[in-house]
Design an enzyme around this catalytic site. Structure first.
Site, mmCIF file in Angstrom:
data_model
loop_
_atom_site.group_PDB
_atom_site.id
_atom_site.type_symbol
_atom_site.label_atom_id
_atom_site.label_comp_id
_atom_site.label_asym_id
_atom_site.label_seq_id
_atom_site.Cartn_x
_atom_site.Cartn_y
_atom_site.Cartn_z
ATOM 1 N N GLY A 240 8.689 -19.223 -109.702
ATOM 2 C CA GLY A 240 8.255 -20.533 -109.234
ATOM 3 C C GLY A 240 6.843 -20.480 -108.686
ATOM 4 C CB SER A 241 5.009 -22.844 -106.609
ATOM 5 O OG SER A 241 5.838 -22.988 -105.467
ATOM 6 N N GLY A 245 7.287 -18.689 -103.188
ATOM 7 C CA GLY A 245 7.336 -17.260 -102.923
ATOM 8 C C GLY A 245 7.074 -16.917 -101.472
ATOM 9 C CD GLU A 262 7.509 -11.891 -112.592
ATOM 10 O OE1 GLU A 262 6.296 -12.201 -112.619
ATOM 11 O OE2 GLU A 262 7.922 -10.756 -112.880
#
Length: 509
Positions: A240-241, A245, A262
């Site tokens: 995701g963004s 994270g 990721e």
């Protein structure tokens, strides 16, 4: 003339396709409505799950783990082999659902399912190659080695843009490593998730494996937060963004869990004076406009030598003018819709800021097909020419927006490539071997993916996928990424009949 399916046509197609994959569509009724980016209209209504369901799912997965870890790895590989075979049988059905829910053009949707099949092939081979090392011991009559063991429950949080493939990267590898998977997919792609899960459940039943090896949780932030914080989840893989994270990483670390993150990408291509511009243009256009700019590996910056920047910009603008935009399920379409209005607004805002920073819009921009689908958001892929890398360029805009920047010296180009917080993917187009090698070296790109004479997107499953800096540092898919899903034990075996101590320590009583 471009046409789009009606709400009734798309909803019926989605439910029938999911049913063919094994989803009990009669049990889907709920109060949460999902829409398709193709027309912006509702597809189905489902029931969302919350923290209580997460607890139950993790408990079932832990029970399955206790049995599955005793199965020899090649036996675990047999399950993944069957899963890959069933994916091949349902390739077109799953691709249809990806197109309906994520808006991908048909060839890219099929490519995503092929990626799932490929990772199954990789994982089957991996099931006989979970190697440990034997090291020389300094003590006579001793053997020093390492062994790898199943880790535990793996939680997967995935994003809308790869609603099937990212889950499969984790799941195929986790299963052969001996781990069950609990999956919290994107709220935007529930039918794709249910269909993938149903296909795997069929393989699990046919192979006589524990049913709790695979579970899917449809839900909003509450379900995701519960999975992230659950002490029973040994590894949490989240896509995701960067903002997501920052929340996920500390939460998992606080409970001493493992995480694979990721996150965002702000990927660049350096174009040298010696580059083959025909090849370069093709590579850039796919990387920048493919998937309507909604890949983490999408090319967002072109750093072109001043001697070729004008010609390259003209060629790119010409190619952009010819890009067919429309129904992603129609033949010939290359650019489908953005996922929602928020994505379109973010693109519009970034273009406005880039122009305010002195940029020039040389291609695209604005909305397309608004008259056909007022609730859907099709954007014309845009190119903005800038003389320097301003603040807006250093931020990831998840849309088909490409910035072109000039450089004079190759090391300056490398510095521009690296001068963003993200570090996922990068490429250089050059015929100069020294430039290519420098870009690949420790003094070159600081990204996790570094390419020569291809674009930034379209990674193969054989290599480990992931990035550095604010991209998160995780690695999934190929190479030795499997190690994240296992625990390592260092073993010393004494067959000498004596008890010498390491480092020559004397502790004689």
């Amino acid at each position: 003339m471009t046409t789009l399916p009606t709400q009734a046509e798309l909803a019926a197609l989605a439910l029938e396709t999911a049913r063919r994959c094994g989803v009990d569509t009669d049990a889907l009724a709920g109060d949460v409505t999902t829409t398709s980016p193709i027309n912006g209209l509702p597809v189905t209504s489902l029931a969302w799950q919350g923290a209580a369901e997460v607890d139950a799912a993790v408990a079932r997965a832990q029970e399955a783990f206790l049995a599955w870890r005793r199965v020899p790895a090649p036996g675990r590989g047999a399950l993944v082999k069957r899963f890959g075979e069933l994916l091949a049988e349902h390739r077109d059905d799953l691709a249809t659902l990806v197109s309906i829910e994520a808006g991908k053009i048909t060839s890219e949707a099929r490519g995503e399912i092929q990626e799932m099949i490929d990772i199954c092939d990789f994982a089957v081979g991996l099931s006989r190659q979970l190697y440990g090392r034997t090291m020389p011991s300094e003590r006579p009559g001793h053997r020093l080695m390492e062994t790898w063991h199943p880790l535990g429950v793996v939680g997967v949080v995935s994003a809308f843009n790869f609603p099937a493939a990212v889950w499969s990267w984790n799941t195929a590898v986790a299963l052969v490593c001996g781990d069950p998977v609990v999956w919290k997919p994107s709220e935007l792609t529930p039918l794709t998730s249910l269909a993938c899960h149903a296909v795997l459940q069929r393989a699990i039943a046919e192979q006589g494996a524990p049913a709790g090896l695979s579970q899917v949780l449809l839900g909003g932030p509450e379900a995701g937060e519960a999975l992230v914080g659950h002490p029973g989840v040994a590894l949490l893989s989240a896509t995701g963004s960067t903002r997501m994270g920052r929340a996920v990483g500390p939460r998992v670390a606080e409970r001493f869990g493992r995480s694979l993150l990721e996150l965002g990408g702000n990927n660049a291509a350096v174009v040298a004076p010696s580059a083959d511009l025909d090849l370069t243009v093709r590579g850039i256009v796919f990387s920048a406009a493919g998937t309507a700019g909604q890949r983490c590996t999408t090319m967002r910056r072109v750093i072109a030598h001043r001697s070729v920047a004008d010609e390259l910009t003209d060629r790119l603008a010409s190619a952009y003018d010819r890009l067919p935009i429309g129904n992603p399920m129609a033949a010939g379409t290359l650019v489908g819709p953005l996922v929602n209005r928020r994505a379109y607004d973010a693109m519009t805002s970034a273009v406005e800021q880039a122009l305010a920073d002195g940029g020039t819009l040389v291609a695209g921009g604005g909305r397309a097909l608004a008259d056909l689908a007022p609730e859907a958001y099709y954007a014309r892929p845009a190119i903005v020419r800038l003389e320097k890398q301003s603040d807006v360029v250093t931020r990831e805009t998840f849309a088909p927006l490409l910035y072109v920047l000039p450089y004079d010296d190759f090391r300056e180009a490398i510095d521009l490539n690296n001068a963003v917080p993200q570090g996922l993917s990068s490429s250089v187009f050059t015929s100069d071997v020294a430039e290519a090698e420098l870009f690949l070296s420790a003094e070159g790109s600081d990204c996790g993916i570094v390419n020569v004479n291809i674009g930034t997107s379209g990674a193969e499953i054989g290599g480990a996928f992931g990035g550095e800096k604010e991209t998160g540092g995780g690695r999934e898919s190929g190479s030795d990424a499997w190690r994240a899903y296992m625990r390592r034990a260092t073993n010393t075996v004494n067959f000498s009949g004596e008890l010498p101590l390491a480092q020559g320590v004397d502790f004689t009583v």
